[in-house]
Design an enzyme around this catalytic site. Structure first.
Site, PDB file in Angstrom:
ATOM      1  N   ARG A  18       0.852  -1.209   0.000  1.00 39.66           N
ATOM      2  CA  ARG A  18       0.000   0.000   0.000  1.00 39.66           C
ATOM      3  C   ARG A  18       0.880   1.249   0.000  1.00 39.66           C
ATOM      4  O   ARG A  18       2.108   1.158   0.022  1.00 39.66           O
ATOM      5  CB  ARG A  18      -0.935   0.012   1.213  1.00 39.66           C
ATOM      6  CG  ARG A  18      -0.251  -0.181   2.543  1.00 39.66           C
ATOM      7  CD  ARG A  18      -1.279  -0.554   3.628  1.00 39.66           C
ATOM      8  NE  ARG A  18      -0.657  -1.240   4.733  1.00 39.66           N
ATOM      9  CZ  ARG A  18      -0.118  -0.643   5.785  1.00 39.66           C
ATOM     10  NH1 ARG A  18      -0.142   0.666   5.874  1.00 39.66           N
ATOM     11  NH2 ARG A  18       0.458  -1.329   6.751  1.00 39.66           N
ATOM     12  N   SER A 141      13.362  10.194   4.898  1.00 39.67           N
ATOM     13  CA  SER A 141      12.336  11.215   5.149  1.00 39.67           C
ATOM     14  C   SER A 141      13.039  12.548   5.366  1.00 39.67           C
ATOM     15  O   SER A 141      14.173  12.581   5.860  1.00 39.67           O
ATOM     16  CB  SER A 141      11.541  10.853   6.404  1.00 39.67           C
ATOM     17  OG  SER A 141      10.780  11.963   6.843  1.00 39.67           O
ATOM     18  N   TYR A 154      11.879   7.878  15.042  1.00 40.13           N
ATOM     19  CA  TYR A 154      11.699   7.845  13.578  1.00 40.13           C
ATOM     20  C   TYR A 154      12.802   8.645  12.871  1.00 40.13           C
ATOM     21  O   TYR A 154      13.401   8.181  11.894  1.00 40.13           O
ATOM     22  CB  TYR A 154      10.318   8.412  13.251  1.00 40.13           C
ATOM     23  CG  TYR A 154       9.934   8.392  11.796  1.00 40.13           C
ATOM     24  CD1 TYR A 154       9.589   7.202  11.162  1.00 40.13           C
ATOM     25  CD2 TYR A 154       9.895   9.567  11.053  1.00 40.13           C
ATOM     26  CE1 TYR A 154       9.213   7.187   9.825  1.00 40.13           C
ATOM     27  CE2 TYR A 154       9.514   9.564   9.718  1.00 40.13           C
ATOM     28  CZ  TYR A 154       9.176   8.372   9.105  1.00 40.13           C
ATOM     29  OH  TYR A 154       8.807   8.362   7.784  1.00 40.13           O
ATOM     30  N   ALA A 155      13.090   9.844  13.390  1.00 40.21           N
ATOM     31  CA  ALA A 155      14.130  10.688  12.772  1.00 40.21           C
ATOM     32  C   ALA A 155      15.490  10.009  12.863  1.00 40.21           C
ATOM     33  O   ALA A 155      16.283  10.053  11.908  1.00 40.21           O
ATOM     34  CB  ALA A 155      14.168  12.055  13.453  1.00 40.21           C
ATOM     35  N   ALA A 156      15.762   9.362  13.998  1.00 44.10           N
ATOM     36  CA  ALA A 156      17.044   8.651  14.145  1.00 44.10           C
ATOM     37  C   ALA A 156      17.138   7.518  13.126  1.00 44.10           C
ATOM     38  O   ALA A 156      18.188   7.300  12.509  1.00 44.10           O
ATOM     39  CB  ALA A 156      17.185   8.104  15.567  1.00 44.10           C
ATOM     40  N   LYS A 158      15.655   7.339  10.216  1.00 45.77           N
ATOM     41  CA  LYS A 158      15.762   7.862   8.851  1.00 45.77           C
ATOM     42  C   LYS A 158      17.114   8.531   8.611  1.00 45.77           C
ATOM     43  O   LYS A 158      17.670   8.462   7.511  1.00 45.77           O
ATOM     44  CB  LYS A 158      14.609   8.823   8.560  1.00 45.77           C
ATOM     45  CG  LYS A 158      13.238   8.147   8.544  1.00 45.77           C
ATOM     46  CD  LYS A 158      13.154   7.045   7.506  1.00 45.77           C
ATOM     47  CE  LYS A 158      11.745   6.515   7.309  1.00 45.77           C
ATOM     48  NZ  LYS A 158      11.681   5.444   6.302  1.00 45.77           N
TER      49      LYS A 158
HETATM   50  P1  NDP Z   1       2.198   2.996   4.960  1.00 46.34           P
HETATM   51  O1  NDP Z   1       2.005   2.841   6.429  1.00 46.34           O
HETATM   52  O2  NDP Z   1       1.064   3.435   4.117  1.00 46.34           O
HETATM   53  O3  NDP Z   1       2.776   1.626   4.347  1.00 46.34           O
HETATM   54  C1  NDP Z   1       3.868   0.984   4.970  1.00 46.34           C
HETATM   55  C2  NDP Z   1       4.243  -0.241   4.196  1.00 46.34           C
HETATM   56  O4  NDP Z   1       5.347  -0.857   4.854  1.00 46.34           O
HETATM   57  C3  NDP Z   1       3.133  -1.250   4.100  1.00 46.34           C
HETATM   58  O5  NDP Z   1       3.152  -1.818   2.817  1.00 46.34           O
HETATM   59  C4  NDP Z   1       3.526  -2.303   5.147  1.00 46.34           C
HETATM   60  O6  NDP Z   1       3.055  -3.559   4.693  1.00 46.34           O
HETATM   61  C5  NDP Z   1       5.037  -2.229   5.102  1.00 46.34           C
HETATM   62  N1  NDP Z   1       5.726  -2.637   6.302  1.00 46.34           N
HETATM   63  C6  NDP Z   1       5.697  -2.037   7.533  1.00 46.34           C
HETATM   64  N2  NDP Z   1       6.462  -2.694   8.390  1.00 46.34           N
HETATM   65  C7  NDP Z   1       7.004  -3.740   7.702  1.00 46.34           C
HETATM   66  C8  NDP Z   1       7.880  -4.803   8.041  1.00 46.34           C
HETATM   67  N3  NDP Z   1       8.367  -4.935   9.279  1.00 46.34           N
HETATM   68  N4  NDP Z   1       8.229  -5.687   7.084  1.00 46.34           N
HETATM   69  C9  NDP Z   1       7.744  -5.574   5.831  1.00 46.34           C
HETATM   70  N5  NDP Z   1       6.909  -4.601   5.449  1.00 46.34           N
HETATM   71  C10 NDP Z   1       6.537  -3.705   6.377  1.00 46.34           C
HETATM   72  O7  NDP Z   1       3.446   3.978   4.824  1.00 46.34           O
HETATM   73  P2  NDP Z   1       3.840   5.016   3.677  1.00 46.34           P
HETATM   74  O8  NDP Z   1       3.508   4.484   2.355  1.00 46.34           O
HETATM   75  O9  NDP Z   1       3.347   6.340   4.074  1.00 46.34           O
HETATM   76  O10 NDP Z   1       5.423   5.044   3.892  1.00 46.34           O
HETATM   77  C11 NDP Z   1       6.317   4.291   3.100  1.00 46.34           C
HETATM   78  C12 NDP Z   1       7.733   4.726   3.446  1.00 46.34           C
HETATM   79  O11 NDP Z   1       7.873   6.123   3.193  1.00 46.34           O
HETATM   80  C13 NDP Z   1       8.108   4.519   4.907  1.00 46.34           C
HETATM   81  O12 NDP Z   1       9.448   4.120   5.002  1.00 46.34           O
HETATM   82  C14 NDP Z   1       7.922   5.902   5.500  1.00 46.34           C
HETATM   83  O13 NDP Z   1       8.717   6.093   6.638  1.00 46.34           O
HETATM   84  C15 NDP Z   1       8.364   6.769   4.340  1.00 46.34           C
HETATM   85  N6  NDP Z   1       7.881   8.131   4.399  1.00 46.34           N
HETATM   86  C16 NDP Z   1       6.524   8.400   4.380  1.00 46.34           C
HETATM   87  C17 NDP Z   1       6.087   9.707   4.429  1.00 46.34           C
HETATM   88  C18 NDP Z   1       4.641  10.074   4.403  1.00 46.34           C
HETATM   89  O14 NDP Z   1       4.340  11.270   4.554  1.00 46.34           O
HETATM   90  N7  NDP Z   1       3.725   9.148   4.221  1.00 46.34           N
HETATM   91  C19 NDP Z   1       7.039  10.824   4.533  1.00 46.34           C
HETATM   92  C20 NDP Z   1       8.414  10.431   4.535  1.00 46.34           C
HETATM   93  C21 NDP Z   1       8.805   9.135   4.460  1.00 46.34           C
HETATM   94  P3  NDP Z   1       2.429  -4.682   5.652  1.00 46.34           P
HETATM   95  O15 NDP Z   1       1.538  -3.987   6.628  1.00 46.34           O
HETATM   96  O16 NDP Z   1       1.787  -5.634   4.712  1.00 46.34           O
HETATM   97  O17 NDP Z   1       3.634  -5.282   6.284  1.00 46.34           O
END
Ligand code: NDP
Length: 246
Positions: A18, A141, A154-156, A158
């Site tokens: 997602r 990020s 989270y900041a640490a 990233k």
């Molecule tokens: P979402 O919460 O919408 O999606 C997170 C995704 O990561 C899901 O597909 C989830 O899949 C997967 N995931 C989480 N933990 C694990 C794990 N331990 N192992 C495997 N998969 C995992 O997040 P975003 O799309 O918003 O964020 C994506 C990335 O972008 C992240 O790294 C986030 O920190 C970064 N980011 C997002 C920002 C924002 O404003 N949205 C801003 C800056 C950075 P499942 O649940 O199936 O495991």
């Protein structure tokens, strides 16, 4: 105008069930890459892969487990061929002010956001070295650059990911492996959906382009860094934040 083609390449995109990861998986697949859709929810990963169509495979994997990552990489390579492009996108938040942050909050975020990228990179790097080609794109990020109240963990994680990426870039450049970060600002996904309206309005005032980012905005930057257009770019952080941090 050069069109981007990733035909013949295989990508492994963590957290692509997602949000931003899903947009990245779609963009890479549309550019011709075979794509492993990776998430903890196997059924969802398979459903996304089915939606993408031919040349996509869903793989279940929690990136905090080195064993699961190893098995997922093996499964993806069996289904789609050797991994040429690794996108470390899986991530989560456990926000709180420092005084209230628990060890569990700290570990959950550092394990998924930073250690997870270590696990996946270690699992694919040998093959990339042998083939003398590879692209690694890590989703950090802007908070990793600026810090943020209530997000010390989270900041640490990233900021750590940026240091990790620069080290990988230096270590494997001579083997044809390029590693870069994309640093999104405020992107409309599940992760940011819970933000109250007043906080959202305040944030918008700081974004020069006057809108939240969309997952596709981030996917475009990843597509560039994964492509031949970025063959002379490594160890960099490409900020995609609509001018929030200038
Ligand atoms: P979402 O919460 O919408 O999606 C997170 C995704 O990561 C899901 O597909 C989830 O899949 C997967 N995931 C989480 N933990 C694990 C794990 N331990 N192992 C495997 N998969 C995992 O997040 P975003 O799309 O918003 O964020 C994506 C990335 O972008 C992240 O790294 C986030 O920190 C970064 N980011 C997002 C920002 C924002 O404003 N949205 C801003 C800056 C950075 P499942 O649940 O199936 O495991």
């Amino acid at each position: 105008m050069t069109t981007i083609s990733l035909a013949g390449r295989t990508a492994f995109v963590t957290g692509s069930t997602r949000g931003i990861g899903l947009a990245i998986a779609r963009a890479l697949h549309a550019a011709g890459a075979r794509v492993a859709v990776v998430g903890r929810a196997l059924e969802r990963a398979r459903a996304v892969a089915a939606e993408l169509g031919e040349g996509a495979a869903g793989v279940g994997c929690d990136v905090t487990s080195a064993d699961e990552v190893q098995a997922a990489v093996a499964a993806a390579e069996q289904a789609l061929g050797p991994i040429d492009i690794l996108v470390n996108n899986a991530g989560l938040t456990r926000d709180n002010i420092l005084l209230r942050l628990t060890d569990a909050d700290w570990d959950a975020v550092l394990d998924a956001n930073l250690k997870g990228a270590f696990h996946t990179t270690r699992a694919v790097i040998k093959g990339m070295m042998k083939r003398r080609a590879g692209r690694i794109v890590n989703i950090t990020s802007v908070v990793g650059l600026t810090g943020n109240k209530g997000q010390a963990n989270y900041a640490a994680s990233k900021a750590g990911l940026i240091g990790f990426t620069k080290s990988v870039a230096r270590e494997y450049a001579s083997r044809g492996v390029l590693a870069n970060c994309v640093a999104p600002g405020f992107i409309a996904t599940d992760m940011t959906a819970a933000l109250p309206d007043d906080a959202r309005a305040t944030l918008l005032q700081d974004i020069a382009l006057g809108r939240l980012g969309q997952p596709d905005d981030v996917a475009g930057a990843v597509l560039f860094l994964a492509s031949d257009l970025a063959g002379y770019v490594t160890g960099q952080v490409l900020v995609v934040d609509g001018g929030m941090v200038i």
